[in-house]
Design a protein around this motif. Structure first.
Motif, PDB file in Angstrom:
ATOM      1  N   GLU A 103     -37.277 -33.383 -49.562  1.00 25.22           N
ATOM      2  CA  GLU A 103     -38.547 -32.976 -50.178  1.00 25.22           C
ATOM      3  C   GLU A 103     -39.648 -33.947 -49.748  1.00 25.22           C
ATOM      4  O   GLU A 103     -39.378 -35.113 -49.402  1.00 25.22           O
ATOM      5  CB  GLU A 103     -38.352 -32.982 -51.711  1.00 25.22           C
ATOM      6  CG  GLU A 103     -39.561 -32.682 -52.541  1.00 25.22           C
ATOM      7  CD  GLU A 103     -40.153 -31.287 -52.342  1.00 25.22           C
ATOM      8  OE1 GLU A 103     -40.534 -30.991 -51.199  1.00 25.22           O
ATOM      9  OE2 GLU A 103     -40.288 -30.544 -53.334  1.00 25.22           O
ATOM     10  N   ASP A 104     -40.888 -33.473 -49.784  1.00 34.40           N
ATOM     11  CA  ASP A 104     -42.011 -34.366 -49.447  1.00 34.40           C
ATOM     12  C   ASP A 104     -42.390 -35.250 -50.636  1.00 34.40           C
ATOM     13  O   ASP A 104     -42.461 -36.469 -50.517  1.00 34.40           O
ATOM     14  CB  ASP A 104     -43.226 -33.562 -48.948  1.00 34.40           C
ATOM     15  CG  ASP A 104     -43.683 -32.469 -49.926  1.00 34.40           C
ATOM     16  OD1 ASP A 104     -42.974 -32.209 -50.921  1.00 34.40           O
ATOM     17  OD2 ASP A 104     -44.749 -31.873 -49.696  1.00 34.40           O
ATOM     18  N   ILE A 105     -42.620 -34.599 -51.786  1.00 31.82           N
ATOM     19  CA  ILE A 105     -43.080 -35.342 -52.969  1.00 31.82           C
ATOM     20  C   ILE A 105     -42.359 -34.816 -54.206  1.00 31.82           C
ATOM     21  O   ILE A 105     -42.292 -33.594 -54.399  1.00 31.82           O
ATOM     22  CB  ILE A 105     -44.595 -35.143 -53.201  1.00 31.82           C
ATOM     23  CG1 ILE A 105     -45.395 -35.550 -51.953  1.00 31.82           C
ATOM     24  CG2 ILE A 105     -45.076 -35.913 -54.426  1.00 31.82           C
ATOM     25  CD1 ILE A 105     -46.864 -35.168 -52.017  1.00 31.82           C
ATOM     26  N   LEU A 159     -39.928 -30.468 -61.439  1.00 30.13           N
ATOM     27  CA  LEU A 159     -39.554 -29.063 -61.666  1.00 30.13           C
ATOM     28  C   LEU A 159     -38.966 -28.411 -60.411  1.00 30.13           C
ATOM     29  O   LEU A 159     -37.911 -27.780 -60.470  1.00 30.13           O
ATOM     30  CB  LEU A 159     -40.784 -28.265 -62.133  1.00 30.13           C
ATOM     31  CG  LEU A 159     -40.498 -26.772 -62.298  1.00 30.13           C
ATOM     32  CD1 LEU A 159     -39.663 -26.514 -63.538  1.00 30.13           C
ATOM     33  CD2 LEU A 159     -41.785 -25.963 -62.357  1.00 30.13           C
ATOM     34  N   THR A 170     -51.478 -39.732 -58.063  1.00 30.85           N
ATOM     35  CA  THR A 170     -52.734 -39.301 -57.434  1.00 30.85           C
ATOM     36  C   THR A 170     -52.404 -38.139 -56.506  1.00 30.85           C
ATOM     37  O   THR A 170     -51.238 -37.812 -56.324  1.00 30.85           O
ATOM     38  CB  THR A 170     -53.333 -40.444 -56.597  1.00 30.85           C
ATOM     39  OG1 THR A 170     -52.281 -40.942 -55.751  1.00 30.85           O
ATOM     40  CG2 THR A 170     -53.881 -41.556 -57.443  1.00 30.85           C
ATOM     41  N   PHE A 171     -53.416 -37.532 -55.879  1.00 31.11           N
ATOM     42  CA  PHE A 171     -53.130 -36.399 -54.998  1.00 31.11           C
ATOM     43  C   PHE A 171     -53.039 -36.858 -53.548  1.00 31.11           C
ATOM     44  O   PHE A 171     -53.984 -37.386 -52.976  1.00 31.11           O
ATOM     45  CB  PHE A 171     -54.179 -35.292 -55.146  1.00 31.11           C
ATOM     46  CG  PHE A 171     -53.658 -34.000 -54.602  1.00 31.11           C
ATOM     47  CD1 PHE A 171     -52.850 -33.178 -55.382  1.00 31.11           C
ATOM     48  CD2 PHE A 171     -53.898 -33.636 -53.280  1.00 31.11           C
ATOM     49  CE1 PHE A 171     -52.317 -32.011 -54.864  1.00 31.11           C
ATOM     50  CE2 PHE A 171     -53.364 -32.468 -52.758  1.00 31.11           C
ATOM     51  CZ  PHE A 171     -52.576 -31.659 -53.552  1.00 31.11           C
ATOM     52  N   ILE A 172     -51.861 -36.645 -52.970  1.00 30.55           N
ATOM     53  CA  ILE A 172     -51.512 -37.147 -51.637  1.00 30.55           C
ATOM     54  C   ILE A 172     -51.698 -36.045 -50.596  1.00 30.55           C
ATOM     55  O   ILE A 172     -51.355 -34.898 -50.850  1.00 30.55           O
ATOM     56  CB  ILE A 172     -50.017 -37.566 -51.627  1.00 30.55           C
ATOM     57  CG1 ILE A 172     -49.703 -38.558 -52.760  1.00 30.55           C
ATOM     58  CG2 ILE A 172     -49.579 -38.063 -50.260  1.00 30.55           C
ATOM     59  CD1 ILE A 172     -50.327 -39.895 -52.625  1.00 30.55           C
ATOM     60  N   ASP A 215     -50.330 -31.095 -47.961  1.00 30.25           N
ATOM     61  CA  ASP A 215     -51.631 -30.437 -47.795  1.00 30.25           C
ATOM     62  C   ASP A 215     -52.480 -30.429 -49.051  1.00 30.25           C
ATOM     63  O   ASP A 215     -52.007 -30.718 -50.150  1.00 30.25           O
ATOM     64  CB  ASP A 215     -51.397 -28.970 -47.411  1.00 30.25           C
ATOM     65  CG  ASP A 215     -50.955 -28.141 -48.623  1.00 30.25           C
ATOM     66  OD1 ASP A 215     -50.035 -28.592 -49.340  1.00 30.25           O
ATOM     67  OD2 ASP A 215     -51.538 -27.080 -48.873  1.00 30.25           O
TER      68      ASP A 215
HETATM   69  P1  5GP Z   1     -42.970 -30.908 -58.827  1.00 27.15           P
HETATM   70  O1  5GP Z   1     -42.272 -29.600 -58.932  1.00 27.15           O
HETATM   71  O2  5GP Z   1     -42.053 -32.091 -58.693  1.00 27.15           O
HETATM   72  O3  5GP Z   1     -43.972 -31.103 -59.933  1.00 27.15           O
HETATM   73  O4  5GP Z   1     -43.870 -30.833 -57.542  1.00 27.15           O
HETATM   74  C1  5GP Z   1     -43.344 -30.912 -56.274  1.00 27.15           C
HETATM   75  C2  5GP Z   1     -44.170 -30.140 -55.291  1.00 27.15           C
HETATM   76  O5  5GP Z   1     -45.560 -30.169 -55.645  1.00 27.15           O
HETATM   77  C3  5GP Z   1     -44.058 -30.810 -53.923  1.00 27.15           C
HETATM   78  O6  5GP Z   1     -43.144 -30.090 -53.151  1.00 27.15           O
HETATM   79  C4  5GP Z   1     -45.442 -30.687 -53.374  1.00 27.15           C
HETATM   80  O7  5GP Z   1     -45.511 -29.517 -52.599  1.00 27.15           O
HETATM   81  C5  5GP Z   1     -46.346 -30.519 -54.546  1.00 27.15           C
HETATM   82  N1  5GP Z   1     -47.063 -31.763 -54.843  1.00 27.15           N
HETATM   83  C6  5GP Z   1     -46.888 -32.572 -55.906  1.00 27.15           C
HETATM   84  N2  5GP Z   1     -47.705 -33.615 -55.848  1.00 27.15           N
HETATM   85  C7  5GP Z   1     -48.435 -33.460 -54.722  1.00 27.15           C
HETATM   86  C8  5GP Z   1     -49.460 -34.236 -54.089  1.00 27.15           C
HETATM   87  O8  5GP Z   1     -49.891 -35.299 -54.541  1.00 27.15           O
HETATM   88  N3  5GP Z   1     -49.947 -33.764 -52.917  1.00 27.15           N
HETATM   89  C9  5GP Z   1     -49.525 -32.586 -52.355  1.00 27.15           C
HETATM   90  N4  5GP Z   1     -50.079 -32.244 -51.202  1.00 27.15           N
HETATM   91  N5  5GP Z   1     -48.555 -31.838 -52.910  1.00 27.15           N
HETATM   92  C10 5GP Z   1     -48.025 -32.271 -54.082  1.00 27.15           C
END
Ligand code: 5GP
Length: 181
Positions: free
Chosen positions: A105-107, A112, A157-159, A165
């Motif tokens: 996964e990226d982030i 969830l 923060t937003f990456i 993206d």
């Molecule tokens: P989670 O389900 O853990 O809340 O969110 C994971 C997904 O949300 C990641 O696969 C990613 O696509 C997106 N996401 C969460 N935080 C960020 C962020 O800071 N930047 C970007 N570009 N995507 C994010």
């Protein structure tokens, strides 16, 4: 970030391309060490989450000096912005029975996406399942996730950049930064 345009001026650099590459190579070595015996009979099944993890997965795969297969799973939340709305659409053609699976996964933010994906993969009865993420935002966690390999911890923060993206922009950037609101 290199070749700064007016749009990129909105991005505060966090990790350079060199820093990312060094860390990805370290992670690849660690993963190869841990899976060397387990993958003697069957290659490691790397499953990358689209779209954000495509660049990380491509570099990670080259850093794991073991036989691997690569598959992709698409997990999109509703709407154009990446928010954890709680509604996920999964798309894949995976078959992972008896395979050692590494979900890439990226982030990981609220957790969830990984919780839903873990459930989906576990239903396929893999031999084992571990999670590898380039970035972890531990302060945003709402759904507990057991992460085996983490590249970097980041603040809430937003990456953007290196595959990640904002409305489909910035994926091509070789470095990672924080998008200023
Ligand atoms: P989670 O389900 O853990 O809340 O969110 C994971 C997904 O949300 C990641 O696969 C990613 O696509 C997106 N996401 C969460 N935080 C960020 C962020 O800071 N930047 C970007 N570009 N995507 C994010």
């Amino acid at each position: 970030m290199s070749q700064q345009t007016s749009e990129e001026a909105l991005i505060t650099p966090l990790f350079s391309s060199e820093t990312i590459q060094e860390r990805v190579e370290e992670m690849g070595r660690e993963i190869a060490k841990e899976y060397r015996v387990a993958t003697r009979n069957s290659p490691l099944a790397v499953v990358a989450v689209l779209k954000g993890a495509f660049m990380f997965a491509a570099d990670l795969l080259r850093a794991i000096s073991l036989p691997c297969t690569i598959d992709f799973i698409s997990a999109s939340s509703y709407g154009s912005e990446k928010t954890s709305s709680g509604k996920l659409t999964l798309r894949h053609t995976l078959s992972l029975a008896d395979r050692h699976v590494l979900l890439v996964e990226d982030i990981i933010d609220t957790g969830l996406t990984m919780q839903v994906l873990t459930r989906e993969v576990m239903e396929m009865k893999p031999a084992s399942l571990k999670i590898c993420t380039l970035l972890d935002k531990p302060h945003a966690r709402k759904h507990p996730v057991e992460i085996a390999y983490t590249g970097f911890m980041v603040p809430d923060t937003f990456i953007v950049g290196y595959g990640t993206d904002y409305n489909e922009r910035y994926r091509e950037l070789p470095a990672i930064g924080v998008l200023r609101s």
